[in-house]
Write a protein that holds these residues in place. Structure first.
Motif, short mmCIF file in Angstrom:
data_model
loop_
_atom_site.label_atom_id
_atom_site.label_comp_id
_atom_site.label_asym_id
_atom_site.label_seq_id
_atom_site.Cartn_x
_atom_site.Cartn_y
_atom_site.Cartn_z
N ARG A 40 0.57 -1.20 -0.06
CA ARG A 40 0.20 -0.15 0.13
C ARG A 40 0.78 1.24 -0.14
N ARG A 162 -2.94 4.03 -2.60
CA ARG A 162 -3.86 3.28 -3.26
C ARG A 162 -5.00 2.76 -2.75
N ASP A 163 -5.04 2.39 -1.35
CA ASP A 163 -6.24 2.08 -0.56
C ASP A 163 -7.09 3.13 -0.09
#
Length: 199
Positions: A40, A162-163
């Motif tokens: 992540r 990205r999360d």
């Protein structure tokens, strides 16, 4: 600072080529080595995203992205970039850097950083080179600090991961006046690494 134009850089068995669509398959293979897109705190593209990753890099007006190539085999090992290029103040940053797992903790990152820093300071005439990383990416922070970069501080609530969570970004820099000593130290590190591999 001189204009930051596409260039191919070579050193220590590595070649940095301006990133292009033909590197998509090689990037896909490099990212798959360790499933790096699952981390992540990195910007590594998932295998099906490599073409879009390249297109995004090429569309950015203040970024010059490179494919990292093994000069002997021609294999793509990862990617790195100059970004946030500010010619008026002689500043650029090095980032968007990632490598296939098999070459992590090898000579590759030090060699690439030496190439990019040398080009930035000695050819482009930069006054400062910045580096940044996620506050949770302790390995990246340690690697940047081993280069000899100085920590400038932290930009809180700065960028999306990205999360979907928002990260704090740790900022580092190297000044032109600091470059000669850092350059010597990086060459010495590579010589030690080469000696260790030869034993």
């Amino acid at each position: 600072m001189n204009a930051v134009l596409p260039a191919t850089l070579e050193f220590n068995g590595l070649r940095l080529e301006p990133l292009a669509p033909q590197h998509a398959e090689g990037l896909r293979a490099a990212a798959s080595d360790g499933e790096l897109w699952t981390l992540r705190v990195t910007s590594v593209p998932a295998p099906h995203e490599t073409a879009a990753y390249i297109a995004t890099a090429l569309a950015a007006g203040d970024r010059l992205a490179f494919a990292v190539i093994d000069a002997r085999s021609g294999q793509v090992l990862g990617s790195t970039s100059y970004h946030d290029i500010l010619p008026a103040v002689g500043r650029l940053e090095i980032g968007y850097t990632w490598y296939a797992r098999r070459v992590q903790r090898s000579h590759v990152n030090t060699s690439c950083k030496l190439l990019l820093l040398s080009h930035a300071f000695d050819t482009l005439g930069a006054g400062v080179v910045g580096l940044r990383t996620d506050c949770e990416n302790l390995a990246s922070q340690a690697a940047i600090e081993r280069l000899g970069a100085k920590k400038d501080g932290m930009l809180r609530h700065h960028a999306l991961r990205r999360d979907g969570t928002v990260r704090d970004t740790v900022m580092y820099s190297i000044l032109r006046s600091e470059w000669p000593a850092i350059k010597s130290a990086l060459h010495a590190r590579l010589e030690r690494h080469a000696g260790a591999r030869a034993c």
